[in-house]
Design an enzyme around this catalytic site. Structure first.
Site, short mmCIF file in Angstrom:
data_model
loop_
_atom_site.label_atom_id
_atom_site.label_comp_id
_atom_site.label_asym_id
_atom_site.label_seq_id
_atom_site.Cartn_x
_atom_site.Cartn_y
_atom_site.Cartn_z
N GLU A 232 -42.74 -9.95 -51.99
CA GLU A 232 -41.83 -9.83 -50.84
C GLU A 232 -41.49 -8.36 -50.72
OE1 GLU A 232 -37.25 -10.50 -49.79
OE2 GLU A 232 -38.15 -12.17 -50.87
N CYS A 269 -32.65 -8.31 -48.03
CA CYS A 269 -34.00 -8.26 -47.48
C CYS A 269 -34.05 -8.77 -46.05
CB CYS A 269 -34.97 -9.06 -48.35
SG CYS A 269 -34.42 -10.74 -48.69
#
Length: 490
Positions: A232, A269
């Protein structure tokens, strides 16, 4: 089958290199994979309990290293417990093994069909790289570790340099629940690189920057035996406000947007990095007022603060960008100060490489568009994101809304909400096209995350007594089985 408790206190265990940890994980893998599902589920519940029992001590150490705030950290501990409990439920249910049975059929055309039985099996030892911004939920006992243990894979965690003491403490506090060979921690960037190339490691989970993630991804792919790398990385998480929504509730959207951008000092994020507003939206004063009211605060580390100010400065100096609110550099080198910049959709298309940069921290870029087509053309040039948010009005601009709420280049589409705060639910997909992740078919949050650490194996004409328990006709593990595509037991 069970694992013995460690024979010595955790504090006396010597520090291990990546090679030592990986070798011990490989030796422990068969026993972990063979654990009956209720025992594996109990292991996960024990980890959750250990977190809860030691939450005050853990949160205090985490606050000393990260300065994220005790309220936030206690909430993250509860989230991490919820993840472990969810995966315990997944294991007990057994459906994650995806058992399929096609019995023999002598009359099948064009040729007789043999007995074929298929299930998912653990990959083996995996490496997990902790994230800086989630010292619990994406760290030693975070979602990657929980899902890998649920799959039956031992885990070697590369601790993040932003919270090394917390990482060791977490491992020590769960040492009576899971042996060090099954869950171990190593430190240092060189050890992390060694993990990726160690032949015992069969997959890698990573949460972090695009630059580091890409380097490790390339390393995993350059091995003599390439392995899956579930990374990620970076995400701009655009927010689109339609003209109708802007007219109906623009001020509220602006206030909520600033709150989302600055949540946790912008170190999520899923922080929205782009806000698309119609030209002549009239919200500049509201945006300035709201962002100016957010006080500077420490980021997770000096290296993050340095990157924040470098990226913000580069964006602010660009010829196509104007400041809405651009504070001066604080005296504390670890601090951030919230900022908003503005540009146009046309300029985004003209300078995508310079303007479409993730600024990790409490800053965002407001993008004005002149027409529906101007907006849609610009969205087409955006890189993949974890999330895309649309603020629109039902019953108004239906044609535009339908085009905006398609799958797009994103992993999660949000309607009239905000992306920060990822729910831990079975249906959640936390992933997306590059550079959001290296593997858009998979998620790092939700019950489906377990699939990353497993692979399918088909067994053809194998006698029932020699089959793995989940594939046997007697189904001793009582897992869901599907015969010819239909559920038959479980």
């Amino acid at each position: 089958m069970s694992f013995p408790a460690p024979s010595t206190p955790p504090s006396s265990n010597p520090a291990r290199t990546a090679a030592e940890a990986a070798a011990r994980a490989r030796a422990a893998a068969p026993a972990l994979a063979a654990l009956p599902l209720p025992t594996r589920a109990s292991l996960l519940r024990g980890l959750s309990g250990a977190l809860g029992e030691n939450s005050a001590h853990l949160a205090a150490v985490a606050e000393d290293e990260t300065r994220l705030g005790l309220e936030r950290l206690h909430g993250e501990i509860r989230r991490t417990q919820a993840q472990l409990e969810m995966f315990a439920d997944v294991v007990e249910d057994g459906a994650f093994l995806d058992v399929m049975i096609d019995p023999p059929d002598a009359a099948a055309k064009p040729a007789p069909r043999p007995d074929i039985r298929r299930m998912l099996v653990p990959l083996g030892p995996v490496a997990v790289f902790s994230a800086s911004n989630f010292p619990f939920a994406f760290s030693v006992l975070g979602g990657d570790t929980a899902s890998a243990l649920a799959a039956g894979c031992p885990v070697v965690v590369k601790a993040h340099e932003g919270h090394p003491r917390l990482s060791d403490l977490t491992r020590e506090l769960v040492a009576r629940t899971v042996p060090e060979d099954v869950l171990s921690v190593v430190h240092g960037r060189e050890e992390g690189r060694s993990l990726v190339t160690d032949p015992a490691i069969r997959a890698v989970g990573f949460t972090g920057s695009t630059a580091v993630g890409r380097a490790l991804f390339d390393l995993a792919g350059s091995r003599p035996d390439p392995i899956p790398f579930y990374g990620e990385l970076g995400s701009l998480n655009p927010v689109v406000v339609t003209p109708a929504a802007c007219a109906a509730r623009g001020a509220d959207i602006a206030r909520e947007y600033v709150a989302s951008v600055t949540l946790g000092q912008g170190q999520f994020c899923t922080k929205p990095g782009l806000l698309f507003l119609p030209a002549r939206h009239g919200l500049d004063d509201t945006l300035r007022r709201e962002i100016a009211a957010i006080a500077p605060a420490p980021l997770l580390g000096r290296w993050i603060a340095a990157a924040y100010w470098e990226t913000l400065g580069s964006l602010a100096r660009h010829q196509a960008v104007s400041p809405l609110h651009l504070p001066g550099t604080p005296t504390d080198p670890r601090n951030s100060a919230p900022a908003l910049l503005t540009t146009s959709a046309k300029d985004i298309r003209a300078f995508p490489e310079e303007l479409l940069r993730e600024c990790f921290g409490p800053a965002s870029l407001v993008v004005t568009y002149d027409s529906h087509e101007d907006l849609l053309e610009t969205l087409d040039v955006l890189p993949g994101s974890l999330t895309t948010t649309v603020h629109g009005q039902e019953g108004a601009e239906d044609g535009l809304v339908r085009r905006l709420t398609g799958a797009g280049n994103t992993g999660r589409l949000i309607w009239n909400g905000w992306p920060t705060g990822v729910a831990v639910t079975p249906a959640m997909h936390h992933g997306g096209p590059w550079p959001a992740t290296t593997a858009p078919l998979h998620t790092s949050v939700g019950s489906r995350a377990v699939a990353r650490w497993m692979r399918p194996v088909a067994f053809q004409n194998v006698p029932d007594a020699l089959l793995p328990e989940p594939l046997r006709s007697t189904n001793p593990w009582t897992v869901p089985q599907h015969m010819d595509g239909a559920a038959i037991s479980g």
